[in-house]
Design a protein around this motif. Structure first.
Motif, PDB file in Angstrom:
ATOM      1  N   ARG A 176      49.281 101.510 -16.389  1.00 22.97           N
ATOM      2  CA  ARG A 176      49.927 100.429 -17.134  1.00 22.97           C
ATOM      3  C   ARG A 176      49.620 100.561 -18.632  1.00 22.97           C
ATOM      4  N   PRO A 177      50.534 100.089 -19.476  1.00 23.06           N
ATOM      5  CA  PRO A 177      50.260 100.127 -20.921  1.00 23.06           C
ATOM      6  C   PRO A 177      48.968  99.396 -21.293  1.00 23.06           C
ATOM      7  N   SER A 178      48.617  98.329 -20.583  1.00 22.41           N
ATOM      8  CA  SER A 178      47.373  97.617 -20.887  1.00 22.41           C
ATOM      9  C   SER A 178      46.155  98.503 -20.640  1.00 22.41           C
ATOM     10  N   THR A 179      46.237  99.380 -19.646  1.00 25.92           N
ATOM     11  CA  THR A 179      45.143 100.317 -19.377  1.00 25.92           C
ATOM     12  C   THR A 179      45.008 101.302 -20.535  1.00 25.92           C
ATOM     13  N   VAL A 180      46.144 101.791 -21.021  1.00 27.01           N
ATOM     14  CA  VAL A 180      46.124 102.711 -22.163  1.00 27.01           C
ATOM     15  C   VAL A 180      45.545 102.012 -23.382  1.00 27.01           C
ATOM     16  N   SER A 181      45.922 100.761 -23.598  1.00 25.84           N
ATOM     17  CA  SER A 181      45.400 100.017 -24.754  1.00 25.84           C
ATOM     18  C   SER A 181      43.884  99.905 -24.709  1.00 25.84           C
ATOM     19  N   LYS A 182      43.324  99.642 -23.528  1.00 25.56           N
ATOM     20  CA  LYS A 182      41.863  99.567 -23.400  1.00 25.56           C
ATOM     21  C   LYS A 182      41.228 100.923 -23.687  1.00 25.56           C
ATOM     22  N   MET A 183      41.853 101.984 -23.180  1.00 21.25           N
ATOM     23  CA  MET A 183      41.327 103.322 -23.435  1.00 21.25           C
ATOM     24  C   MET A 183      41.374 103.635 -24.927  1.00 21.25           C
ATOM     25  N   LEU A 184      42.475 103.244 -25.567  1.00 17.31           N
ATOM     26  CA  LEU A 184      42.621 103.497 -26.995  1.00 17.31           C
ATOM     27  C   LEU A 184      41.575 102.746 -27.808  1.00 17.31           C
ATOM     28  N   ASP A 185      41.281 101.502 -27.404  1.00 15.67           N
ATOM     29  CA  ASP A 185      40.241 100.743 -28.100  1.00 15.67           C
ATOM     30  C   ASP A 185      38.934 101.526 -28.121  1.00 15.67           C
ATOM     31  N   ARG A 186      38.567 102.078 -26.976  1.00 13.23           N
ATOM     32  CA  ARG A 186      37.305 102.818 -26.879  1.00 13.23           C
ATOM     33  C   ARG A 186      37.346 104.118 -27.683  1.00 13.23           C
ATOM     34  N   LEU A 187      38.497 104.786 -27.641  1.00 13.98           N
ATOM     35  CA  LEU A 187      38.625 106.031 -28.401  1.00 13.98           C
ATOM     36  C   LEU A 187      38.688 105.766 -29.907  1.00 13.98           C
ATOM     37  N   MET A 188      39.234 104.625 -30.301  1.00 13.76           N
ATOM     38  CA  MET A 188      39.255 104.260 -31.718  1.00 13.76           C
ATOM     39  C   MET A 188      37.839 103.974 -32.219  1.00 13.76           C
ATOM     40  N   GLU A 189      37.011 103.358 -31.380  1.00 13.82           N
ATOM     41  CA  GLU A 189      35.622 103.094 -31.763  1.00 13.82           C
ATOM     42  C   GLU A 189      34.879 104.392 -32.070  1.00 13.82           C
ATOM     43  N   LYS A 190      35.300 105.470 -31.416  1.00 17.18           N
ATOM     44  CA  LYS A 190      34.678 106.780 -31.629  1.00 17.18           C
ATOM     45  C   LYS A 190      35.410 107.590 -32.698  1.00 17.18           C
ATOM     46  N   ASN A 191      36.414 106.959 -33.349  1.00 16.21           N
ATOM     47  CA  ASN A 191      37.207 107.608 -34.390  1.00 16.21           C
ATOM     48  C   ASN A 191      37.934 108.857 -33.874  1.00 16.21           C
ATOM     49  N   LEU A 192      38.450 108.793 -32.652  1.00  7.79           N
ATOM     50  CA  LEU A 192      39.165 109.925 -32.072  1.00  7.79           C
ATOM     51  C   LEU A 192      40.680 109.762 -32.148  1.00  7.79           C
ATOM     52  N   VAL A 193      41.147 108.519 -32.183  1.00  6.74           N
ATOM     53  CA  VAL A 193      42.579 108.234 -32.300  1.00  6.74           C
ATOM     54  C   VAL A 193      42.775 107.098 -33.293  1.00  6.74           C
ATOM     55  N   GLU A 194      44.006 106.977 -33.757  1.00  2.00           N
ATOM     56  CA  GLU A 194      44.367 105.846 -34.604  1.00  2.00           C
ATOM     57  C   GLU A 194      45.726 105.325 -34.165  1.00  2.00           C
ATOM     58  N   ARG A 195      45.906 104.031 -34.330  1.00  6.14           N
ATOM     59  CA  ARG A 195      47.181 103.389 -34.014  1.00  6.14           C
ATOM     60  C   ARG A 195      47.934 103.125 -35.313  1.00  6.14           C
ATOM     61  N   THR A 196      49.245 103.305 -35.242  1.00 10.39           N
ATOM     62  CA  THR A 196      50.100 102.974 -36.370  1.00 10.39           C
ATOM     63  C   THR A 196      51.366 102.320 -35.832  1.00 10.39           C
ATOM     64  N   ALA A 197      52.072 101.617 -36.696  1.00  8.52           N
ATOM     65  CA  ALA A 197      53.356 101.038 -36.308  1.00  8.52           C
ATOM     66  C   ALA A 197      54.417 102.135 -36.323  1.00  8.52           C
ATOM     67  N   HIS A 198      55.384 102.025 -35.442  1.00  8.75           N
ATOM     68  CA  HIS A 198      56.512 102.956 -35.398  1.00  8.75           C
ATOM     69  C   HIS A 198      57.270 102.869 -36.726  1.00  8.75           C
ATOM     70  N   SER A 199      57.748 103.970 -37.228  1.00  6.65           N
ATOM     71  CA  SER A 199      58.395 103.982 -38.543  1.00  6.65           C
ATOM     72  C   SER A 199      59.697 103.172 -38.582  1.00  6.65           C
ATOM     73  N   HIS A 200      60.391 103.015 -37.445  1.00  7.28           N
ATOM     74  CA  HIS A 200      61.656 102.285 -37.417  1.00  7.28           C
ATOM     75  C   HIS A 200      61.586 100.988 -36.622  1.00  7.28           C
ATOM     76  N   ASP A 201      60.538 100.812 -35.827  1.00 11.23           N
ATOM     77  CA  ASP A 201      60.423  99.628 -34.963  1.00 11.23           C
ATOM     78  C   ASP A 201      58.973  99.160 -34.979  1.00 11.23           C
ATOM     79  N   ALA A 202      58.674  98.196 -35.826  1.00 13.09           N
ATOM     80  CA  ALA A 202      57.290  97.735 -36.020  1.00 13.09           C
ATOM     81  C   ALA A 202      56.684  97.128 -34.762  1.00 13.09           C
ATOM     82  N   ARG A 203      57.512  96.808 -33.761  1.00 17.04           N
ATOM     83  CA  ARG A 203      56.978  96.249 -32.508  1.00 17.04           C
ATOM     84  C   ARG A 203      56.321  97.318 -31.650  1.00 17.04           C
ATOM     85  N   ARG A 204      56.662  98.566 -31.888  1.00 19.57           N
ATOM     86  CA  ARG A 204      56.108  99.668 -31.094  1.00 19.57           C
ATOM     87  C   ARG A 204      54.858 100.220 -31.762  1.00 19.57           C
TER      88      ARG A 204
END
Length: 135
Positions: free
Chosen positions: A49-77
């Motif tokens: 589920r996308p919520s599972t990915v979001s939790k994984m991303l939170d942990r990977l962001m804490e380790k500075n391994l990934v970053e989130r950005t808004a989609h260039s054409h659709d800020a909701r994504r």
């Protein structure tokens, strides 16, 4: 089931050496360096589920391994990219997987290996399809 359980446990131990938890390696492997990918696309690729990915991303962001950005054409994504540290660790994950795969393959006689790999690919495709229908 026994092989799956043992492989997962062994992989978990190997991933601990990289300060990763099971599943985080899969996520890192699916984010191509320099290519942003959406959270929903990652969820689909990982059959979670996308919520599972979001939790994984939170942990990977804490380790500075990934970053989130808004989609260039659709800020909701929300889009995900690897950081330089994430790219480096992605390479180490690939090396770890290659070594584990080579170790497992060495347990099978070369003349039987291709047949076994084909059967395992079929089982993987079947399970992946069933998972997608259930999620």
């Amino acid at each position: 089931m026994s092989i799956s359980k043992s492989t997962r446990a062994f992989l978990s131990l190997l991933l601990m050496e990289l300060d990763l938890h099971p599943g985080q390696d899969q996520l890192l492997a699916r984010v191509e360096p320099g290519v942003p990918v959406s959270v929903s696309a990652l969820a689909d690729q990982l059959s979670v589920r996308p919520s599972t990915v979001s939790k994984m991303l939170d942990r990977l962001m804490e380790k500075n391994l990934v970053e989130r950005t808004a989609h260039s054409h659709d800020a909701r994504r929300t889009m995900v990219m690897l950081t330089p540290a994430g790219r480096a660790l992605r390479g180490r994950v690939a090396t770890l997987w290659e070594k584990l795969e080579a170790d497992l393959a060495s347990a099978v006689a070369p003349e039987r290996r291709e047949n076994l790999l084909g059967s395992l690919r079929e089982a993987d495709e079947l399970l992946t399809a069933k998972l997608r229908r259930l999620r």
